[in-house]
Design a protein around this motif. Structure first.
Motif, PDB file in Angstrom:
ATOM      1  N   MET A   1       6.152 -24.870   9.721  1.00 34.90           N
ATOM      2  CA  MET A   1       4.749 -25.207   9.979  1.00 34.90           C
ATOM      3  C   MET A   1       4.099 -25.851   8.761  1.00 34.90           C
ATOM      4  N   GLY A   2       3.119 -26.697   9.045  1.00 33.11           N
ATOM      5  CA  GLY A   2       2.307 -27.255   7.975  1.00 33.11           C
ATOM      6  C   GLY A   2       1.576 -26.128   7.266  1.00 33.11           C
ATOM      7  N   LYS A   3       1.419 -26.254   5.988  1.00 33.89           N
ATOM      8  CA  LYS A   3       0.850 -25.164   5.186  1.00 33.89           C
ATOM      9  C   LYS A   3      -0.607 -24.873   5.536  1.00 33.89           C
ATOM     10  N   VAL A   4      -1.372 -25.891   5.897  1.00 36.13           N
ATOM     11  CA  VAL A   4      -2.759 -25.662   6.313  1.00 36.13           C
ATOM     12  C   VAL A   4      -2.769 -24.840   7.590  1.00 36.13           C
ATOM     13  N   ASP A   5      -1.986 -25.266   8.578  1.00 34.43           N
ATOM     14  CA  ASP A   5      -1.933 -24.558   9.848  1.00 34.43           C
ATOM     15  C   ASP A   5      -1.449 -23.121   9.650  1.00 34.43           C
ATOM     16  N   LEU A   6      -0.422 -22.952   8.855  1.00 33.92           N
ATOM     17  CA  LEU A   6       0.134 -21.626   8.616  1.00 33.92           C
ATOM     18  C   LEU A   6      -0.892 -20.717   7.951  1.00 33.92           C
ATOM     19  N   THR A   7      -1.591 -21.229   6.971  1.00 35.67           N
ATOM     20  CA  THR A   7      -2.596 -20.419   6.281  1.00 35.67           C
ATOM     21  C   THR A   7      -3.713 -20.006   7.228  1.00 35.67           C
ATOM     22  N   LEU A   8      -4.164 -20.927   8.060  1.00 33.40           N
ATOM     23  CA  LEU A   8      -5.211 -20.603   9.035  1.00 33.40           C
ATOM     24  C   LEU A   8      -4.712 -19.584  10.055  1.00 33.40           C
ATOM     25  N   LEU A   9      -3.472 -19.730  10.484  1.00 32.35           N
ATOM     26  CA  LEU A   9      -2.897 -18.758  11.417  1.00 32.35           C
ATOM     27  C   LEU A   9      -2.809 -17.377  10.785  1.00 32.35           C
ATOM     28  N   ARG A  10      -2.368 -17.322   9.550  1.00 34.45           N
ATOM     29  CA  ARG A  10      -2.263 -16.026   8.866  1.00 34.45           C
ATOM     30  C   ARG A  10      -3.628 -15.342   8.776  1.00 34.45           C
ATOM     31  N   LEU A  11      -4.632 -16.102   8.381  1.00 34.69           N
ATOM     32  CA  LEU A  11      -5.971 -15.545   8.257  1.00 34.69           C
ATOM     33  C   LEU A  11      -6.489 -15.055   9.609  1.00 34.69           C
ATOM     34  N   ALA A  12      -6.335 -15.862  10.637  1.00 38.09           N
ATOM     35  CA  ALA A  12      -6.829 -15.488  11.963  1.00 38.09           C
ATOM     36  C   ALA A  12      -6.059 -14.298  12.537  1.00 38.09           C
ATOM     37  N   VAL A  13      -4.743 -14.282  12.385  1.00 42.91           N
ATOM     38  CA  VAL A  13      -3.957 -13.156  12.891  1.00 42.91           C
ATOM     39  C   VAL A  13      -4.363 -11.876  12.171  1.00 42.91           C
ATOM     40  N   TYR A  14      -4.585 -11.961  10.876  1.00 38.14           N
ATOM     41  CA  TYR A  14      -5.050 -10.787  10.139  1.00 38.14           C
ATOM     42  C   TYR A  14      -6.367 -10.287  10.729  1.00 38.14           C
ATOM     43  N   GLU A  15      -7.299 -11.211  10.958  1.00 35.18           N
ATOM     44  CA  GLU A  15      -8.598 -10.814  11.503  1.00 35.18           C
ATOM     45  C   GLU A  15      -8.452 -10.216  12.906  1.00 35.18           C
ATOM     46  N   ILE A  16      -7.603 -10.789  13.714  1.00 35.56           N
ATOM     47  CA  ILE A  16      -7.410 -10.298  15.085  1.00 35.56           C
ATOM     48  C   ILE A  16      -6.782  -8.905  15.087  1.00 35.56           C
ATOM     49  N   LYS A  17      -5.773  -8.721  14.277  1.00 33.58           N
ATOM     50  CA  LYS A  17      -4.991  -7.484  14.329  1.00 33.58           C
ATOM     51  C   LYS A  17      -5.524  -6.355  13.441  1.00 33.58           C
ATOM     52  N   PHE A  18      -6.185  -6.697  12.346  1.00 33.00           N
ATOM     53  CA  PHE A  18      -6.504  -5.664  11.361  1.00 33.00           C
ATOM     54  C   PHE A  18      -7.990  -5.505  11.042  1.00 33.00           C
ATOM     55  N   GLU A  19      -8.834  -6.314  11.626  1.00 37.50           N
ATOM     56  CA  GLU A  19     -10.279  -6.186  11.365  1.00 37.50           C
ATOM     57  C   GLU A  19     -11.009  -5.975  12.688  1.00 37.50           C
ATOM     58  N   ASP A  20     -11.407  -4.752  12.915  1.00 31.58           N
ATOM     59  CA  ASP A  20     -12.062  -4.395  14.174  1.00 31.58           C
ATOM     60  C   ASP A  20     -13.449  -4.998  14.325  1.00 31.58           C
ATOM     61  N   ASP A  21     -14.090  -5.342  13.221  1.00 30.04           N
ATOM     62  CA  ASP A  21     -15.464  -5.859  13.293  1.00 30.04           C
ATOM     63  C   ASP A  21     -15.536  -7.358  13.587  1.00 30.04           C
ATOM     64  N   ILE A  22     -14.386  -8.016  13.677  1.00 24.06           N
ATOM     65  CA  ILE A  22     -14.363  -9.447  13.997  1.00 24.06           C
ATOM     66  C   ILE A  22     -13.756  -9.612  15.390  1.00 24.06           C
ATOM     67  N   PRO A  23     -14.556 -10.060  16.360  1.00 21.19           N
ATOM     68  CA  PRO A  23     -14.014 -10.272  17.704  1.00 21.19           C
ATOM     69  C   PRO A  23     -12.907 -11.327  17.699  1.00 21.19           C
ATOM     70  N   THR A  24     -11.935 -11.140  18.567  1.00 21.71           N
ATOM     71  CA  THR A  24     -10.799 -12.059  18.658  1.00 21.71           C
ATOM     72  C   THR A  24     -11.262 -13.499  18.874  1.00 21.71           C
ATOM     73  N   GLY A  25     -12.217 -13.694  19.770  1.00 17.81           N
ATOM     74  CA  GLY A  25     -12.721 -15.040  20.047  1.00 17.81           C
ATOM     75  C   GLY A  25     -13.329 -15.707  18.830  1.00 17.81           C
ATOM     76  N   VAL A  26     -14.008 -14.933  18.008  1.00 15.47           N
ATOM     77  CA  VAL A  26     -14.603 -15.480  16.789  1.00 15.47           C
ATOM     78  C   VAL A  26     -13.506 -15.880  15.806  1.00 15.47           C
ATOM     79  N   ALA A  27     -12.509 -15.028  15.631  1.00 15.25           N
ATOM     80  CA  ALA A  27     -11.403 -15.342  14.711  1.00 15.25           C
ATOM     81  C   ALA A  27     -10.690 -16.619  15.139  1.00 15.25           C
ATOM     82  N   ILE A  28     -10.448 -16.755  16.441  1.00 21.90           N
ATOM     83  CA  ILE A  28      -9.775 -17.947  16.951  1.00 21.90           C
ATOM     84  C   ILE A  28     -10.652 -19.179  16.765  1.00 21.90           C
ATOM     85  N   ASN A  29     -11.923 -19.078  17.153  1.00 23.59           N
ATOM     86  CA  ASN A  29     -12.826 -20.215  17.036  1.00 23.59           C
ATOM     87  C   ASN A  29     -12.969 -20.681  15.587  1.00 23.59           C
TER      88      ASN A  29
END
Length: 130
Positions: free
Chosen positions: A76-104
Motif C-alpha cells: 500500500m501507498g504510505k499515505v493510504d496505509l497511515t490513514l488506514l492505521r489511524l482510522a482502524v485504531y479509532e474504530i477499534k480502540f476509541e469508544d468516543d469516536i463513532p465509526t462513521g466519523v473515523a471513516i469520514n
C-alpha cells in the motif's frame, strides 16, 4: 485546535513511522512540541494517540490485511496505509469516536494528501473492518 487539525498532526507524525526506526519516534514527537506548547491538552492528546497507534501497528496491520485482497499493507501507498492505521485504531480502540466519523475523517484526509484513488481505496477497506 479542531479535531481535524489534531488528526492531521497525528497523521503527519505517524506517516514518519514508515521512514524512521521505531526507536526514533520520541525524536519525531519533538516536532509537535515545536508547534504546540507541551502543556497544551491537544499536544498531550496528540502525543498519547501517536504512541498508542504506534504500539499497535502490527495488530492494526493484521486487521487491515484480513479484509484486503491483493493489497497487503506492504504494497500500500504510505499515505493510504497511515490513514488506514489511524482510522482502524479509532474504530477499534476509541469508544468516543463513532465509526462513521473515523471513516469520514480518513476519507477526507485521503482526498487532501493521497492520490486520486486514495479516498475510495481507504473508504472501501474501512467499510470492511468488523
Amino acid at each position: 485546535m479542531t479535531r481535524r487539525k489534531i488528526r492531521e498532526q497525528i497523521f503527519s507524525i505517524l506517516f514518519r513511522i514508515e521512514f524512521y526506526p521505531k526507536e526514533e519516534l520520541t525524536e519525531q514527537l519533538q516536532y509537535i512540541s515545536e508547534d504546540l506548547d507541551a502543556a497544551d491538552p491537544d499536544a498531550v492528546y496528540i502525543q498519547n494517540k501517536i504512541l498508542a497507534v504506534a504500539d499497535r501497528v502490527e495488530e492494526i496491520d493484521g486487521m487491515i490485511n484480513a479484509v484486503t485482497r491483493g493489497w497487503k499493507t506492504a504494497r500500500m501507498g504510505k499515505v493510504d496505509l497511515t490513514l488506514l492505521r489511524l482510522a482502524v485504531y479509532e474504530i477499534k480502540f476509541e469508544d468516543d469516536i463513532p465509526t462513521g466519523v473515523a471513516i469520514n475523517e480518513a476519507v477526507e484526509l485521503a482526498k487532501k494528501y493521497g492520490t486520486d484513488d486514495s479516498s475510495s481505496f481507504v473508504n472501501g477497506i474501512l467499510a470492511k473492518i468488523p
